[in-house]
Each structure stands twice: as structure tokens, then as C-alpha cells.
Scaffold this active site. Structure first.
Site, short mmCIF file in Angstrom:
data_model
loop_
_atom_site.label_atom_id
_atom_site.label_comp_id
_atom_site.label_asym_id
_atom_site.label_seq_id
_atom_site.Cartn_x
_atom_site.Cartn_y
_atom_site.Cartn_z
N ASP A 56 -2.37 -5.55 13.77
CA ASP A 56 -3.18 -5.16 14.93
C ASP A 56 -4.29 -6.19 15.07
O ASP A 56 -4.49 -7.01 14.17
CB ASP A 56 -3.75 -3.74 14.76
CG ASP A 56 -4.53 -3.58 13.47
OD1 ASP A 56 -3.89 -3.36 12.42
OD2 ASP A 56 -5.77 -3.69 13.49
N ARG A 114 7.80 -3.97 12.48
CA ARG A 114 7.07 -3.99 11.22
C ARG A 114 7.95 -4.31 10.03
O ARG A 114 7.54 -4.97 9.10
CB ARG A 114 6.33 -2.66 11.00
CG ARG A 114 5.15 -2.56 11.91
CD ARG A 114 4.39 -1.27 11.76
NE ARG A 114 3.44 -1.19 12.86
CZ ARG A 114 2.14 -1.06 12.72
NH1 ARG A 114 1.61 -0.95 11.53
NH2 ARG A 114 1.35 -1.02 13.77
N ARG A 146 -0.44 -8.49 -3.70
CA ARG A 146 -0.50 -7.45 -2.67
C ARG A 146 0.27 -7.93 -1.45
O ARG A 146 0.10 -9.08 -1.01
CB ARG A 146 -1.96 -7.16 -2.30
CG ARG A 146 -2.12 -6.42 -1.00
CD ARG A 146 -3.47 -5.79 -0.80
NE ARG A 146 -3.77 -5.54 0.59
CZ ARG A 146 -3.14 -4.65 1.37
NH1 ARG A 146 -2.16 -3.90 0.88
NH2 ARG A 146 -3.47 -4.52 2.64
N SER A 173 -0.64 -5.16 5.41
CA SER A 173 -0.97 -5.51 6.79
C SER A 173 -2.48 -5.68 6.92
O SER A 173 -3.25 -5.26 6.05
CB SER A 173 -0.47 -4.43 7.74
OG SER A 173 -1.08 -3.21 7.41
N GLY A 187 0.82 -1.21 0.00
CA GLY A 187 0.00 0.00 0.00
C GLY A 187 0.85 1.26 0.00
O GLY A 187 0.58 2.23 -0.69
N1 ADE Z 1 -4.97 -2.72 7.90
C1 ADE Z 1 -4.27 -3.04 9.00
N2 ADE Z 1 -5.07 -3.09 10.08
C2 ADE Z 1 -6.32 -2.78 9.64
C3 ADE Z 1 -7.56 -2.64 10.26
N3 ADE Z 1 -7.67 -2.85 11.57
N4 ADE Z 1 -8.62 -2.30 9.51
C4 ADE Z 1 -8.48 -2.09 8.20
N5 ADE Z 1 -7.33 -2.21 7.55
C5 ADE Z 1 -6.26 -2.55 8.26
#
Ligand code: ADE
Length: 234
Positions: free
Chosen positions: A204, A217, A87, A90, A20
Site C-alpha cells: 500500500d 499479493r 523477515r 509487506s 508475519g
Molecule cells: N504493513 C503494510 N502496510 C503497512 C502500513 N501502511 N503501515 C504499517 N505497516 C504496514
């Protein structure tokens, strides 16, 4: 040149990795490719082409969200002849069995909407990964010893979600993680008969609230780049 990509004909490889973040594209190209050269910087969306084990590869940013990715994927495929698009990004974990730093290889990508909605209208098209890429990515990830999950993900339209009930339904239906690009990548690839895959690290977690420390990361991102390169040329 296209509207959004300044590369000359022949500057883009048939294999394209798409993070991204354009600065991740720069880092990955400088870290993993031999003789990387800048081929695009229109609007700061950096793209680099070099070689990996003798194979030509482009690493090009997608931007955030499906409308942005859709522009670049369309132009890379239709105007530059890209045949394999992976792609690397994350995602947020959505299952207790999925941990921070784990890798998710996205077999399918559910969504509320995508830029392809205007074509599909009442049809619920099921965007899915290319099988040969998916299989090779799982083999490469397991060989690295990375904890890997294969299954469905959710490509959301919003990061700051005001409808937590949608995330709850995704978790209830076994969806592994949430990101914002893969469903449209799979749609565009299917439309043009090319191969696509999304390889994601869990940065996350929606259920636990954990987040990957920023110093970790780069290592997770590097693992994904290698998994993507190995699967593209398996
Ligand atoms: N990319 C990384 N974490 C994300 C999340 N919690 N929601 C959407 N896109 C994400």
C-alpha cells in the site's frame, strides 16, 4: 520446547524465514520447500522445516508488531540456534519513487520505540541489516527483474496512526516504507551476533493511497520468498 515454540531440539534450521502471517509460512513452506513438516503450532503460530536446494530451512510466523516478533526471534536464536533470520513481509510506501509491488531491502530500520528500548535507554542504537545478506538479496531481486529499492525503513508501533506528522518526517528523511517488525529483528540479531535482513514488498502507499489487489499479493510474496532463500544461501 520453549514457552512459545513447541519444536523439539533439532527441529529448527539455522536459517529461518519469518513472515508475519502464520498462513503465509504454511503457503511458503508448501510451495518452496521439499518435504516441509510442521514443527510448531503453539497459539496458531505455524512453523515448518524442510529443505531448499538441499539446505535446511525453517519458515516460521512472527506475528504482527515488534513485541510478537521479539518473542519468536529470541527463542529461535537463543533456544534453537538460528543463525540467519530473514523477515519477509509487506510495507507501506513512503516515497513517490517507490511503487506498489516494488521490493524494499531494508538497510536500516528507524523506530519510535522497540522492545529493546529498556536496554538502550538514552542511546539511539541504529538497527541495521547484515551486509552479506543485504548484498545477496539485492543481487537476487535484480536478477528476477523486480524493481528494488535499498535504504532505510520505519518500524512503527501502530498501524492506525494518529500522528501523521511522524510519517511526514520519515518521508522527508528519505525513508522508503513503513512496517512494524524489522527494527526489533535487527536489534535482537545484533545482540546475539547472528545475521538478519528484512525483504518487503510494497502493499500500500501512504502518499498515493494505492493498495495491492489481494489477487496480486501471492505473486509478490512468492518473489520475496525466493529472494530471501537465494540470499540466505548465496
Ligand atoms: N504493513 C503494510 N502496510 C503497512 C502500513 N501502511 N503501515 C504499517 N505497516 C504496514
Amino acid at each position: 520446547m520453549t514457552i512459545h515454540i513447541g519444536a523439539k531440539p533439532g527441529d529448527i534450521a539455522q536459517t529461518v524465514l519469518m513472515p508475519g502471517d502464520p498462513y503465509r509460512a504454511k503457503w511458503a513452506a508448501e510451495t518452496f520447500l521439499t518435504a516441509p513438516r510442521l514443527v510448531n503450532e503453539v497459539r496458531g503460530m505455524l512453523g515448518f522445516t524442510g529443505t531448499w536446494r538441499g539446505n535446511e530451512v525453517t519458515i516460521h510466523g512472527s506475528g504482527m508488531g515488534m513485541p510478537s516478533l521479539s518473542i519468536y526471534a529470541n527463542e529461535l536464536i537463543r533456544d534453537y540456534g538460528a543463525k540467519t533470520l530473514i523477515r519477509i513481509g509487506s510495507c507501506g510506501g513512503m516515497q513517490n519513487s517507490v511503487g506498489i509491488r516494488d521490493v524494499i531491502v531494508a538497510m536500516t530500520a528507524s523506530s519510535v520505540s522497540t522492545p529493546s528500548r529498556g536496554i538502550f535507554r538514552e542511546l539511539n542504537f541504529a538497527p541495521c541489516a547484515d551486509w552479506s545478506l543485504l548484498r545477496a538479496a539485492v543481487t537476487a531481486a535484480e536478477a528476477k527483474g523486480v524493481t528494488t529499492h535499498v535504504g532505510g525503513i520505519y518500524s512503527a508501533d501502530v498501524f492506525y496512526d494518529e500522528r501523521p506528522d511522524l510519517n511526514e518526517q520519515m518521508t522527508r528523511h528519505g525513508i522508503l516504507g513503513v512496517e512494524m517488525e524489522a527494527a526489533e529483528l535487527y536489534n535482537v540479531a545484533a545482540r546475539h551476533g547472528v545475521r538478519a535482513l528484512a525483504v518487503l514488498t510494497v502493499s500500500d502507499h501512504l502518499l498515493t493511497g494505492e493498495a495491492l489487489p489481494s489477487e496480486d499479493r501471492e505473486k509478490s510474496f512468492g518473489d520475496m520468498v525466493e529472494i530471501a532463500l537465494e540470499s540466505a544461501f548465496a
